[in-house]
Design an enzyme around this catalytic site. Structure first.
Site, PDB file in Angstrom:
ATOM      1  N   CYS B  43       0.829  -1.206   0.000  1.00  0.00           N
ATOM      2  CA  CYS B  43       0.000   0.000   0.000  1.00  0.00           C
ATOM      3  C   CYS B  43       0.861   1.252   0.000  1.00  0.00           C
ATOM      4  O   CYS B  43       2.080   1.183   0.023  1.00  0.00           O
ATOM      5  CB  CYS B  43      -0.924  -0.001   1.208  1.00  0.00           C
ATOM      6  SG  CYS B  43       0.011   0.114   2.730  1.00  0.00           S
ATOM      7  N   CYS B  46       3.231   1.589   2.843  1.00  0.00           N
ATOM      8  CA  CYS B  46       4.436   0.767   2.718  1.00  0.00           C
ATOM      9  C   CYS B  46       5.471   1.479   1.856  1.00  0.00           C
ATOM     10  O   CYS B  46       6.657   1.490   2.171  1.00  0.00           O
ATOM     11  CB  CYS B  46       4.124  -0.580   2.076  1.00  0.00           C
ATOM     12  SG  CYS B  46       2.932  -1.551   2.969  1.00  0.00           S
ATOM     13  N   ASP B 446      10.758 -31.316   2.174  1.00  0.00           N
ATOM     14  CA  ASP B 446      12.016 -31.408   2.882  1.00  0.00           C
ATOM     15  C   ASP B 446      11.724 -30.870   4.276  1.00  0.00           C
ATOM     16  O   ASP B 446      10.737 -30.168   4.466  1.00  0.00           O
ATOM     17  CB  ASP B 446      13.044 -30.546   2.141  1.00  0.00           C
ATOM     18  CG  ASP B 446      14.290 -30.345   2.935  1.00  0.00           C
ATOM     19  OD1 ASP B 446      14.805 -31.351   3.443  1.00  0.00           O
ATOM     20  OD2 ASP B 446      14.749 -29.201   3.054  1.00  0.00           O
ATOM     21  N   ASP B 626      14.516 -26.822  -0.090  1.00  0.00           N
ATOM     22  CA  ASP B 626      15.359 -25.633  -0.188  1.00  0.00           C
ATOM     23  C   ASP B 626      16.841 -25.937  -0.278  1.00  0.00           C
ATOM     24  O   ASP B 626      17.613 -25.081  -0.672  1.00  0.00           O
ATOM     25  CB  ASP B 626      15.128 -24.726   1.022  1.00  0.00           C
ATOM     26  CG  ASP B 626      15.835 -25.259   2.250  1.00  0.00           C
ATOM     27  OD1 ASP B 626      15.791 -26.486   2.447  1.00  0.00           O
ATOM     28  OD2 ASP B 626      16.430 -24.467   2.987  1.00  0.00           O
ATOM     29  N   ASP B 630      18.311 -31.204  -1.881  1.00  0.00           N
ATOM     30  CA  ASP B 630      16.988 -31.379  -2.482  1.00  0.00           C
ATOM     31  C   ASP B 630      17.004 -31.060  -3.971  1.00  0.00           C
ATOM     32  O   ASP B 630      16.043 -31.348  -4.677  1.00  0.00           O
ATOM     33  CB  ASP B 630      15.975 -30.411  -1.850  1.00  0.00           C
ATOM     34  CG  ASP B 630      15.887 -30.583  -0.354  1.00  0.00           C
ATOM     35  OD1 ASP B 630      15.811 -31.737   0.066  1.00  0.00           O
ATOM     36  OD2 ASP B 630      15.904 -29.569   0.351  1.00  0.00           O
TER      37      ASP B 630
END
Lengths: 52, 727
Positions: B43, B46, B446, B626, B630
């Site tokens: 917004c 912000c 994970d 992550d 993986d």
């Protein structure tokens, strides 16, 4: 029908002017952040002393 | 998460000062342009908040937020680094990640978008004007007037079509040269034939000219292209430009002293020094120093492991507490890090080539249209022996079957869907990712760094006696060990202030000790504080001669993780967890979050094998992970998601990236993907119905330019409106 001889060139010219302005705006980056610009006009940060 | 590795940057490292080579490497341009990703902003407040916060940092010259892309561009002096700015923003309550200012790549994507936009604008201008003139013809202009209108239309449409259609001609030419047919071949043919026959008709003062149809075709198709480009370009650039964490440099120790060299120049036998906070650049053996290593991204182990002389270390691990001297055993291509990269390459090659819905449609569509219009032309030629009529009919068939609606069917829906998901903090990197996500029936998670944040939290701080808490805080604050940091954070939150502990020293790999009111105090490993080792994750506090006190820790659940697992199970999906962490940690965590199938102590190869086994049994796997361990599984899965805190390699192997901290957008993504798939199929149906109705008209020669224009715009509009309905 003779009026078409004036109207068609005039309408084409006006259309081209609009197209030119659009290109200019595109180059200036005015469409880079449409969402942000919509919000920016609502804030008061620079109301009293504009940034530039 | 990201912050753990960031001190590896040479510019921010005080130890590099004095080493001439390092100084040279740190010599950045005077004015650095820093790009930050801000997934949380939404917004006007912000925008103001972020800009004001950034401008208040000394050395920042300009800061501008782009709300559409959720980014901030900062002009700052060379001494300002992105992590300083992210930290400042984090304190002000805004989540920020560093973006690699790959300015070149970004302007490249931008240039393409502007190019398409330019062509779209020209097509729109030409379409409106030609349409205006055509209305005069449709309403009955005759003779010389009609010819004049046609000539002016030709003068506008021909240059416009040549300029606007270039993306299609280029793609069609590429396909033909490669001996394939794509959607652009009938498009180019339809535009060319329509303009050609119309010009011929105009010269011979014929009744029908299709200039408006040709340019309209260009406009609608360019609109589809532009939407497609915008969705993908913004997501792709942001995902790829999240800063690279790997620093390809190492500090080599030779008889002549220390020198910063490129990792590529290291050979087995070299000695390198790894400072606390630095990433280990090679596989090797520790020759001096003790420390603890964070292996979470390599193996999925949530706890740091001890490393001392004689211990093997591998590239990619992060040194936490003390400086280490490592003898290189393997560097570059031979390291464990690279073996994982090779595994990824194999997994990617094995991934089935997914044919998107649009491709499936094009495969049926392109040859069908050609055959139909060719047959119509042949039929009319045999019937009338007039090539002009035959060509006119062929052009009309190609125009009426024009894939306007087909060209918009997929992009309009994916734009709507990815826009929704982007606002929720999910980037879609691959155009077909949503389609594949809709098909997923098994979700594999994970643990460390995905379902958990990778940072531990103390189970119960009230076990520490009131009098000893300030001592614990003083000791914990002196260490950068994850458990110590978590303890310090927890104690500060409870309002504890540190006690005056003298002579605080950190014994790397063991803990922190000091003198408090004349008694020796220690915080650290079980053996070192005289406690009995337990399987629990814990650190131990000993004050003087009192019995050591165990402070237990547990993994912090990632925001939204529990809700996500529950909602996936409610949707009837099979939910699994495959982790590299120890059996006890995995089992306890699985029970806590409600996952029945959990595999522990899995190596990267086993993760891939597990994913492939499910795929062979007919399952479609969504992999969420992550770590580097993986990465191969992410590449092998049907569709994959990784959080923004993930390693570079993991992010580039996955189809979607979560920008925020919470996992909850994943559930939204699955729902949205499902409804997007339905909308796309509906759009195809609409386009087909319209073709089935209009084609017979064109084949029997009843298709006037007016009917073509109406049918074309009506179908494109219906398809776009249907896409906007997406919930």
């Amino acid at each position: 029908m003779d009026v078409l001889g004036i109207l068609i060139p005039v309408s084409l010219f006006l259309g081209l002017v609009g197209l030119g302005i659009f290109f200019w705006m595109l180059k200036r980056g005015q469409f880079d952040d449409p969402e942000g610009d919509a919000h920016r006009i609502l804030r008061e940060d620079y109301d009293d002393h504009p940034k530039s | 998460m990201t912050a753990t590795f960031e001190h590896a940057r040479p510019a921010a490292c005080p130890a590099c000062v004095g080493a001439p080579a390092a100084e040279h490497l740190a010599d950045l341009p005077k004015q650095a342009r820093v790009m930050l990703s801000l997934p949380g902003i939404h917004c006007a407040a912000c925008i103001s908040g972020v800009e004001r916060t950034l401008m208040a940092v000394p050395g920042v010259m300009d800061a501008r937020v782009n709300l559409t892309l959720r980014r901030a561009a900062v002009e700052a002096g060379a001494d300002i680094t992105a992590e300083d700015l992210s930290a400042v923003l984090a304190r002000a309550g805004y989540e920020a990640h560093e973006l690699d200012p790959g300015v070149l790549a970004m302007t490249e994507a931008d240039r393409q978008g502007r190019d398409l936009m330019m062509r779209l604008a020209v097509a729109f201008f030409a379409m409106m004007n030609v349409m205006l003139l055509s209305v005069a013809v449709w309403s009955g202009a005759d003779g010389v007037t009609r010819d004049m209108m046609h000539w002016i239309s030709a003068a506008i449409a021909i240059p416009a079509v040549i300029f606007c259609g270039r993306p299609f001609y280029a793609s069609a030419w590429g396909a033909l040269r490669g001996g394939r047919l794509n959607m652009d071949v009938p498009i180019s043919l339809a535009i060319g034939l329509a303009v050609g026959t119309s010009l011929y008709e105009t010269i011979h003062s014929g009744h029908h000219a299709y200039f408006d149809a040709a340019i309209m075709l260009c406009f609608f198709l360019l609109a589809g292209r532009y939407l497609d480009h915008r969705t993908r370009a913004s997501a792709r650039s942001a995902a790829q430009e999240l800063a690279a964490l790997e620093v390809p440099r190492a500090t080599r120790l030779t008889d002549a002293g220390e020198a910063v060299v490129s990792v590529a120049d290291l050979a087995p036998g070299d000695i390198v020094r790894v400072k606390p906070g630095g990433r280990i650049p090679v596989d090797g053996v520790v020759t001096a120093g003790t420390s603890e290593l964070d292996r979470a991204l390599m193996t999925g182990e949530s706890l740091p492991v001890y490393a001392g002389p004689g211990h093997a270390v591998s590239a990619g691990e992060v040194n936490l507490t003390g400086p280490l001297t490592v003898e290189v055993r393997a560097a570059g291509r031979d390291t464990a890090l690279h073996r994982i990269a090779d595994l990824v390459a194999v997994a990617e090659a094995g991934r089935n080539n997914y044919t998107s819905l649009a491709d499936q449609a094009a495969k049926l569509y392109a040859p069908g249209v050609h055959i139909l219009s060719f047959l119509a032309a042949v039929g009319w030629y045999l019937y009338t022996q007039d090539l002009r009529i035959a060509l006119n009919i062929a052009a009309a068939v190609l125009i009426i079957t024009c894939p306007c609606a087909l060209g918009l069917a997929v992009p309009a829906v994916t734009t709507a869907a990815s826009g929704r998901l982007f606002r929720k903090g999910l980037l879609i990197k691959d155009g077909t990712a949503l389609e594949r996500l809709a098909e997923a029936d098994t979700v594999v998670f994970d643990k460390t760094g995905t379902l958990t944040t990778g940072t531990p939290e103390a189970v119960d701080l009230s076990v520490i006696p009131r009098a000893h808490a300030p001592v614990a805080l003083a000791l914990a604050a002196a260490s950068s060990h994850p458990l110590a940091e978590a303890l310090a954070r927890g104690l500060r939150d409870r309002g504890v202030t540190p006690a005056a502990v003298a002579d605080i020293t950190e014994k790397a790999g063991y803990g922190v000790e000091g003198i408090w009111q004349g008694q020796a105090v220690r915080l650290g490993r079980a053996g070192w504080t005289g406690a009995k080792d337990s399987p629990e994750t814990a650190t131990y506090l000993r004050v003087g001669d009192t019995a050591p006190l165990a402070i237990a820790f547990t993994d912090t659940l990632r925001e939204g993780a529990a809700e996500l697992v529950a909602s996936l199970r409610a949707q009837g999906k099979r939910v699994m967890m495959i982790s590299g962490d120890s059996r006890t940690a995995v089992d306890r965590f699985a029970a806590r979050i409600g996952i029945d199938e959990a595999v522990a102590e899995a190596l990267p190869e086993q993760k891939v094998a597990a994913v492939q086994a499910i795929a062979e049994a007919g399952g479609k796997v969504l992999m969420v992970g992550d770590g580097l361990n993986d990465t191969a599984a992410l590449a092998a899965a049907h569709v994959s998601i990784s959080p923004a805190s993930a390693l570079d390699a993991a992010r580039s192997a996955s189809d979607m990236v979560l920008m925020g901290r919470s996992l909850s957008p994943v559930a939204d993504a699955i729902t949205t993907a499902g409804s997007a798939g339905r909308r796309i199929r509906e759009n195809f149906t609409i386009a087909t119905v319209y073709n089935v109705l209009a084609v017979p008209l064109a084949v029997v020669g009843l298709c006037s330019p007016l009917i073509a224009a109406l049918a074309m715009s009506a179908s494109s509009l219906t398809v776009s409106l249907n896409a906007i309905r997406l919930k």
